[in-house]
Design a protein around this motif. Structure first.
Motif, PDB file in Angstrom:
ATOM      1  N   LEU A  63       0.884  -1.136   0.019  1.00 23.33           N
ATOM      2  CA  LEU A  63      -0.110   0.062  -0.079  1.00 23.33           C
ATOM      3  C   LEU A  63       0.746   1.294   0.005  1.00 23.33           C
ATOM      4  N   ASP A  64       2.136   1.169   0.766  1.00 26.29           N
ATOM      5  CA  ASP A  64       2.862   2.435   0.828  1.00 26.29           C
ATOM      6  C   ASP A  64       3.423   2.671  -0.858  1.00 26.29           C
ATOM      7  N   GLY A  65       3.713   1.510  -1.488  1.00 24.92           N
ATOM      8  CA  GLY A  65       4.271   1.573  -2.839  1.00 24.92           C
ATOM      9  C   GLY A  65       2.957   2.226  -3.705  1.00 24.92           C
ATOM     10  N   PHE A  66       1.862   1.695  -3.516  1.00 20.08           N
ATOM     11  CA  PHE A  66       0.768   2.382  -4.145  1.00 20.08           C
ATOM     12  C   PHE A  66       0.523   3.938  -4.156  1.00 20.08           C
ATOM     13  N   GLN A  67       1.018   4.145  -2.793  1.00 22.74           N
ATOM     14  CA  GLN A  67       0.809   5.647  -2.506  1.00 22.74           C
ATOM     15  C   GLN A  67       1.696   6.601  -3.193  1.00 22.74           C
ATOM     16  N   ALA A  68       3.015   6.008  -3.875  1.00 21.08           N
ATOM     17  CA  ALA A  68       4.023   6.808  -4.293  1.00 21.08           C
ATOM     18  C   ALA A  68       3.382   7.843  -5.240  1.00 21.08           C
ATOM     19  N   GLY A  69       3.474   9.082  -5.028  1.00 19.53           N
ATOM     20  CA  GLY A  69       3.137  10.215  -5.982  1.00 19.53           C
ATOM     21  C   GLY A  69       1.593  10.623  -5.743  1.00 19.53           C
ATOM     22  N   LEU A  70       1.165  10.044  -4.445  1.00 12.67           N
ATOM     23  CA  LEU A  70      -0.277  10.210  -4.115  1.00 12.67           C
ATOM     24  C   LEU A  70      -0.287  10.778  -2.456  1.00 12.67           C
ATOM     25  N   SER A  71      -1.548  11.229  -2.189  1.00 15.50           N
ATOM     26  CA  SER A  71      -1.358  11.369  -0.724  1.00 15.50           C
ATOM     27  C   SER A  71      -2.149  10.140  -0.001  1.00 15.50           C
ATOM     28  N   TRP A  72      -1.551   9.905   1.327  1.00 12.54           N
ATOM     29  CA  TRP A  72      -2.000   8.614   1.948  1.00 12.54           C
ATOM     30  C   TRP A  72      -3.568   8.637   2.112  1.00 12.54           C
ATOM     31  N   ILE A  73      -4.294   9.656   2.276  1.00 11.54           N
ATOM     32  CA  ILE A  73      -5.573   9.718   2.529  1.00 11.54           C
ATOM     33  C   ILE A  73      -6.380   9.151   1.289  1.00 11.54           C
ATOM     34  N   THR A  74      -5.512   9.238  -0.098  1.00 10.77           N
ATOM     35  CA  THR A  74      -6.311   8.495  -0.859  1.00 10.77           C
ATOM     36  C   THR A  74      -6.297   6.851  -0.934  1.00 10.77           C
ATOM     37  N   ILE A  75      -5.113   6.356  -0.639  1.00  8.61           N
ATOM     38  CA  ILE A  75      -4.888   4.960  -0.059  1.00  8.61           C
ATOM     39  C   ILE A  75      -5.746   4.482   0.850  1.00  8.61           C
ATOM     40  N   LEU A  76      -5.669   5.356   1.914  1.00 10.09           N
ATOM     41  CA  LEU A  76      -6.528   4.753   3.165  1.00 10.09           C
ATOM     42  C   LEU A  76      -7.984   4.778   2.758  1.00 10.09           C
ATOM     43  N   LYS A  77      -8.524   5.788   2.038  1.00  5.53           N
ATOM     44  CA  LYS A  77     -10.124   5.432   1.523  1.00  5.53           C
ATOM     45  C   LYS A  77     -10.169   4.281   0.631  1.00  5.53           C
ATOM     46  N   LYS A  78      -9.358   3.828  -0.081  1.00  7.71           N
ATOM     47  CA  LYS A  78      -9.132   2.717  -1.021  1.00  7.71           C
ATOM     48  C   LYS A  78      -8.757   1.356  -0.512  1.00  7.71           C
ATOM     49  N   ARG A  79      -8.453   1.422   1.008  1.00  7.11           N
ATOM     50  CA  ARG A  79      -7.848   0.343   1.292  1.00  7.11           C
ATOM     51  C   ARG A  79      -8.617  -0.997   1.389  1.00  7.11           C
ATOM     52  N   GLU A  80     -10.080  -0.903   1.784  1.00 13.36           N
ATOM     53  CA  GLU A  80     -10.726  -1.927   1.870  1.00 13.36           C
ATOM     54  C   GLU A  80     -11.031  -2.491   0.265  1.00 13.36           C
ATOM     55  N   ASN A  81     -10.866  -1.742  -0.750  1.00 11.96           N
ATOM     56  CA  ASN A  81     -11.007  -1.957  -2.157  1.00 11.96           C
ATOM     57  C   ASN A  81      -9.824  -2.575  -2.344  1.00 11.96           C
ATOM     58  N   PHE A  82      -8.620  -2.137  -2.144  1.00  8.01           N
ATOM     59  CA  PHE A  82      -7.421  -3.112  -2.400  1.00  8.01           C
ATOM     60  C   PHE A  82      -7.235  -4.228  -1.766  1.00  8.01           C
ATOM     61  N   ARG A  83      -8.040  -4.475  -0.706  1.00 13.14           N
ATOM     62  CA  ARG A  83      -7.847  -5.760   0.140  1.00 13.14           C
ATOM     63  C   ARG A  83      -8.855  -6.691  -0.614  1.00 13.14           C
ATOM     64  N   SER A  84     -10.053  -6.131  -1.172  1.00 10.76           N
ATOM     65  CA  SER A  84     -11.090  -6.973  -1.938  1.00 10.76           C
ATOM     66  C   SER A  84     -10.368  -7.347  -3.409  1.00 10.76           C
TER      67      SER A  84
END
Length: 190
Positions: A38-59
């Motif tokens: 997830l930290d790799g996916f965050q590169a170039g983006l804000s952490w809140i973007t990844i945090l909001k999508k974390r459950e979608n990533f898990r799925s």
């Protein structure tokens, strides 16, 4: 918690992440791998973007099961590139598949958690920053871990990503000393 670290936004999901998860020592190898991905996916983006999508990533990544993900190929990459619930970046998706293969090798050889935590003798580094300006973006240790991960076949794990990962997983306690979570996380490592 009025004296939270200054990087925390006002959104409930961000506050909960700071107050309950960020900086808590994590020793489970699969959970560590998920957070690194997830930290790799965050590169170039804000952490809140990844945090909001974390459950979608898990799925989308089937619970971040590295044994399954390591078997994936172009069909799964194409599926993920169509999934609007995640960050659709071919390089990061392909890196996740390769990183799963590298994770499996490390896990079998010595354990992914040991691969990381043995570098600091299993004890979080306790920093005592007064201001956000003091907190580094990377350290010599994050440079070393990044280099070693890349040597194992990992991608999207540069020194800055690795340091953010170390902060998130409690390998370093970078809560500001004015934040109540600083002392709480310190006590978790005793």
């Amino acid at each position: 918690m009025s004296d939270r670290c200054g990087w925390v936004g006002q959104e409930d999901i961000y506050v909960a992440y700071h107050d309950e998860e960020w900086g808590v020592p994590e020793f489970d190898g699969r959970t560590l791998w998920e957070k690194l991905v997830l930290d790799g996916f965050q590169a170039g983006l804000s952490w809140i973007t990844i945090l909001k999508k974390r459950e979608n990533f898990r799925s989308a990544f089937h619970g971040f099961d590295p044994e399954l993900i390591a078997t994936w190929g172009e069909a799964e990459v194409a599926r993920l590139l169509q999934d609007s619930g995640i960050v659709r970046h071919r390089g990061k998706i392909e890196a996740t598949i390769g990183n799963a293969k590298a994770w499996l090798e490390i896990e079998q050889r010595e354990g992914f958690s040991a691969f990381l935590w043995d570098r600091i003798h299993g004890q979080p580094i306790q920093n005592h920053w007064q201001t956000l300006a003091e907190v580094p973006a990377q350290t010599p240790l994050s440079v070393e871990i990044s280099r070693d991960l890349k040597a194992e076949g990992f991608r999207f794990c540069g020194p800055t990503i690795v340091y953010a990962f170390m902060q998130a997983t409690g390998m370093v306690n970078d809560h500001l000393v004015t934040c109540p979570r600083h002392d709480e996380c310190t006590k978790m490592s005793l």
